[in-house]
Write an enzyme that holds these catalytic residues in place. Structure first.
Site, short mmCIF file in Angstrom:
data_model
loop_
_atom_site.label_atom_id
_atom_site.label_comp_id
_atom_site.label_asym_id
_atom_site.label_seq_id
_atom_site.Cartn_x
_atom_site.Cartn_y
_atom_site.Cartn_z
N HIS A 174 -9.71 -4.84 13.10
CA HIS A 174 -8.33 -5.00 12.26
C HIS A 174 -8.16 -6.31 12.77
O HIS A 174 -7.15 -6.51 13.58
CB HIS A 174 -7.38 -4.21 11.90
CG HIS A 174 -6.60 -4.68 11.39
ND1 HIS A 174 -5.68 -4.52 11.24
CD2 HIS A 174 -6.67 -5.44 9.64
CE1 HIS A 174 -4.89 -4.74 10.32
NE2 HIS A 174 -5.23 -4.76 8.96
N ASP A 228 -8.85 -11.52 8.42
CA ASP A 228 -8.74 -9.88 8.09
C ASP A 228 -9.42 -8.78 9.22
O ASP A 228 -8.54 -8.08 9.81
CB ASP A 228 -7.93 -9.74 7.37
CG ASP A 228 -6.74 -8.41 6.84
OD1 ASP A 228 -5.65 -7.96 7.78
OD2 ASP A 228 -7.37 -6.72 6.29
N LYS A 240 -2.29 -12.99 11.47
CA LYS A 240 -3.34 -12.42 12.03
C LYS A 240 -4.09 -14.16 10.89
O LYS A 240 -4.89 -14.86 11.05
CB LYS A 240 -4.55 -11.36 11.26
CG LYS A 240 -4.15 -10.44 11.70
CD LYS A 240 -4.82 -9.48 11.59
CE LYS A 240 -4.53 -9.09 10.47
NZ LYS A 240 -3.38 -8.48 10.09
N ARG A 257 0.55 -1.56 -0.03
CA ARG A 257 -0.17 0.28 -0.07
C ARG A 257 0.68 1.41 0.13
O ARG A 257 2.03 1.27 0.16
CB ARG A 257 -0.97 -0.05 1.25
CG ARG A 257 -2.16 -0.77 1.08
CD ARG A 257 -3.02 -1.12 2.10
NE ARG A 257 -2.01 -1.62 3.72
CZ ARG A 257 -2.00 -0.60 3.89
NH1 ARG A 257 -1.89 0.16 4.68
NH2 ARG A 257 -1.01 -0.95 5.49
N SER A 314 -0.52 -6.17 9.86
CA SER A 314 0.39 -6.15 8.45
C SER A 314 1.45 -7.71 9.11
O SER A 314 2.66 -6.89 9.99
CB SER A 314 0.46 -5.67 7.75
OG SER A 314 0.85 -6.48 6.93
N1 LIG Z 1 5.93 -16.39 15.75
C1 LIG Z 1 4.98 -16.31 14.98
N2 LIG Z 1 3.71 -16.09 14.98
C2 LIG Z 1 2.81 -15.32 13.94
N3 LIG Z 1 3.43 -15.31 13.01
C3 LIG Z 1 5.10 -16.32 12.35
C4 LIG Z 1 5.61 -16.17 13.83
N4 LIG Z 1 6.95 -16.58 13.18
C5 LIG Z 1 7.13 -16.29 12.18
N5 LIG Z 1 6.22 -15.61 11.47
C6 LIG Z 1 5.79 -15.84 10.44
O1 LIG Z 1 5.10 -14.32 10.88
C7 LIG Z 1 3.93 -14.30 8.81
C8 LIG Z 1 2.69 -13.69 9.77
O2 LIG Z 1 1.93 -13.24 8.52
P1 LIG Z 1 0.64 -13.46 8.55
O3 LIG Z 1 0.17 -14.17 9.35
O4 LIG Z 1 -0.33 -13.56 6.93
O5 LIG Z 1 0.40 -11.62 8.84
P2 LIG Z 1 -1.27 -11.07 9.37
O6 LIG Z 1 -2.02 -11.56 8.08
O7 LIG Z 1 -1.09 -9.71 10.40
O8 LIG Z 1 -1.03 -10.06 7.89
C9 LIG Z 1 3.55 -15.50 8.11
O9 LIG Z 1 4.78 -15.29 7.25
C10 LIG Z 1 4.16 -16.16 9.46
O10 LIG Z 1 5.18 -17.46 8.93
C1 LIG Z 2 -3.48 -6.55 3.16
C2 LIG Z 2 -2.61 -5.64 3.48
O1 LIG Z 2 -2.94 -6.29 5.41
P1 LIG Z 2 -2.29 -7.48 5.65
O2 LIG Z 2 -1.42 -8.36 5.86
O3 LIG Z 2 -2.92 -7.12 8.16
O4 LIG Z 2 -4.04 -8.75 5.22
C3 LIG Z 2 -2.21 -4.46 3.30
O5 LIG Z 2 -1.97 -3.58 5.05
O6 LIG Z 2 -1.85 -3.79 2.72
MN LIG Z 3 -3.10 -11.20 6.88
#
Ligand SMILES: Nc1ncnc2c1ncn2[C@@H]1O[C@H](COP(=O)(O)OP(=O)(O)O)[C@@H](O)[C@H]1O
Ligand SMILES: C=C(OP(=O)(O)O)C(=O)O
Ligand SMILES: [Mn+2]
Length: 538
Positions: free
Chosen positions: A227, A264, A249, A63, A245
């Protein structure tokens, strides 16, 4: 005929010219359009071994918050939180000028994709959104991410509540004279109920753009707008995972023991928690079938990979050379265990995910009611590399409601609505650090998953506990299946004084950040629940 009516609508909006409209294309039609040899540059998609197609989103791989504006007019003037950072004001004149650019761009198209979809599971609070795009994979992205109407719902869609016109191929030559940040723009007009996009191809602007609009309309109706990801157990017990992010989540809500509600964006009304979206948007950097089987398995036909390096049709998730923010979007039913429609009852467990780059926060802390409010307003975490332009390494950040970039109203609107629901339904809050500790490494996913299990099955409440000074947090000292010696962060440093020094620095950042909430009695009262530089005396 539906298409004749859509063309009429587009002409009325100002998209002139002679074009074919492709209305709510099927996945098969999207696939054919994406891989068509006629596509130029970033329009092109390629098929990968898993069946998913893969695209590059151009120079924008995240973004672009500095290019995001909201028109300041009679509707928005006294409602939008004009913080000078997230919700940047622009004038109706500048908006009209940029809208003209977007309309001109689409007027040149031979093919326009129109996707009507819902944002929000419940008929009484959802937005009927119309996306107007000229790039096939952008139509694919919104088809994956938003709620796909049934045939019947589409027949009866009626007038959209909000329209998004994506003119990603055009830029604004007048930006300097107009005092804007750059030639790229993401603009919202609440009066016209219109979002326009120029310059950036990143699909996240449409996804998080509509989230920001839900964050406007729902709290004004007394609902919590959050969020967070959400899942529900066999017994109907709902858990929410808030976080910026990259904090976990999506990863942590895909739990084979539970049913996914969404990854999300959610609302919480009198009936319970509901998803805004119809799909998930997962990070795929270093993704593996072993560590994240559900997400890995979701990457198949109809999923859309972004900015992943593909060699001879094989996606290499270890390669971050295009961006750290490699992604996949997929319809929610690509996850095996889900609830549909995406909603469940009231939440009982609330988890704040924080990726602490300083290595100070414990992997898990048990929060009382005031701490739940304090830490929600603080939203202490780190911005992780990739999702926003210019962020290349973890950057400590206080992001109110764990989603500052998407708050359209004052942060206290979100804390009031959430804490109100939590009290009403007896929900308990926990602060979980998915970031770093004294070892310099990130806390392992395995340990975090075991911590989440202990929160959800309640065993954390019966664990032996201690108080972590300075941060003023209560922690369990032992939990089933969690590695020894990590629960108290002080144990991960060779010398406790190292932790103390860092903790004092972080505590003073918390205290300074919270000053903005201390102009009310309610805010002042919460200070005692936060980190403390002096021993507390009662
Ligand atoms: N202890 C942990 N808990 C959660 N995610 C972790 C951890 N260590 C590494 N990661 C990595 O961090 C990233 C978390 O991303 P994601 O779940 O997509 O976050 P969000 O949805 O909040 O944006 C993933 O790539 C995951 O493999
Ligand atoms: C997609 C986004 O966030 P998230 O990693 O929380 O899904 C974002 O912030 O543009
Ligand atoms: Mn996410």
């Amino acid at each position: 005929m539906k298409n004749a009516k859509i063309i009429q609508d587009l002409q009325k909006l100002g998209i002139k010219g002679d074009y074919e409209v492709i209305y709510n294309p099927s996945y098969e039609e999207l696939y054919q359009a994406e891989v068509s040899p006629e596509n130029q540059g970033f329009e092109r998609a390629e098929l990968t071994e898993s069946g998913a197609v893969s695209v590059k989103t151009g120079i924008f791989t995240g973004r672009s918050p500095k290019d995001r504006y909201i028109v300041q007019d009679d509707i928005s003037r006294d409602t939008i939180f004009w913080d000078g950072k997230v919700n940047l004001p622009t004038t109706p004149e500048i908006f009209q000028s940029c809208k003209g650019l977007v309309l001109d761009q689409l007027s040149k198209s031979k093919k326009i994709y129109v996707v009507d979809a819902f944002c929000g599971t419940n008929a009484d609070t959802r937005l009927k959104v119309r996306f107007i795009v000229e790039v096939a994979w952008q139509a694919h992205f919104v088809t994956n991410m938003f709620i796909r109407p049934s045939h019947y719902e589409l027949e009866n869609f009626g007038e959209p509540d909000f329209t998004v016109i994506n003119g990603s191929k055009t830029t604004n030559p007048n930006w300097e004279a107009q005092g804007l940040n750059s030639e790229n723009f993401i603009m919202f007009d609440l009066t016209e109920k219109l979002q326009i996009i120029g310059g950036t191809w990143y699909g996240g602007e449409m996804k998080k753009g509509m989230f920001a609009m839900m964050n406007y309309y729902l709290p004004l109706k007394g609902m919590a707008s959050m969020h967070c990801s959400a899942n529900v157990g066999e017994d109907g017990d709902v858990a929410l995972f808030f976080g910026l992010s990259g904090t976990g989540k999506t990863t942590l809500s895909a739990d084979p023991k539970r049913y996914l509600i969404g990854d999300d964006e959610h609302g919480w009304d009198d009936n319970g928690v509901f998803n805004y979206e119809g799909g998930c948007y997962a990070k795929v950097i270093d993704l593996s079938a072993e560590k994240e089987p559900d997400i890995y398995g979701a990457i198949k036909r109809d999923a859309l990979l972004e900015n992943v390096v593909v060699n001879n049709g094989v996606a290499d998730y270890t390669d971050g050379s295009i961006t750290e923010n490699t992604r996949v979007s997929y319809p929610i039913y690509h996850i095996n265990k889900i609830v549909l429609p995406s909603k469940a009852g009231h939440a009982k467990k609330i988890v704040y995910l924080s990726a602490d780059a300083f290595g100070v926060l414990p992997p898990v802390s048990i929060l009382d009611e005031n701490q739940a409010q304090y830490h929600f307003l603080c939203g202490y975490t780190s911005k992780l590399a990739g999702t926003e332009r210019g962020i290349t390494e973890p950057e400590p950040s206080f992001s109110p409601a764990f989603g500052e970039a998407f708050l359209t109203l004052h942060p206290t609107m979100y804390s009031k609505t959430l804490i109100g629901k939590m009290k009403e339904h007896g929900a308990k809050a926990y602060l979980v650090n998915t970031g770093w500790n004294g070892t310099g490494k990130r806390i392992s996913l395995k340990d975090t998953r075991a911590i989440i299990d202990a929160i959800i099955d309640g065993s954390i409440e019966n664990a032996p506990k201690t108080k972590v000074p300075i941060m003023n947090l209560e922690i369990p000292t032992s939990l089933p299946n969690v590695s020894e010696g990590i629960l108290d962060p002080r144990d991960t440093y060779s010398n406790v004084s190292e932790w103390e020094e860092k903790a004092k620095d972080l505590a003073s950042r918390y205290i300074k950040n919270f000053e903005q909430y201390c102009n009310t009695e309610e805010g002042k009262k919460l200070v005692a629940s936060g980190p403390q530089l002096q021993e507390q005396t009662i």
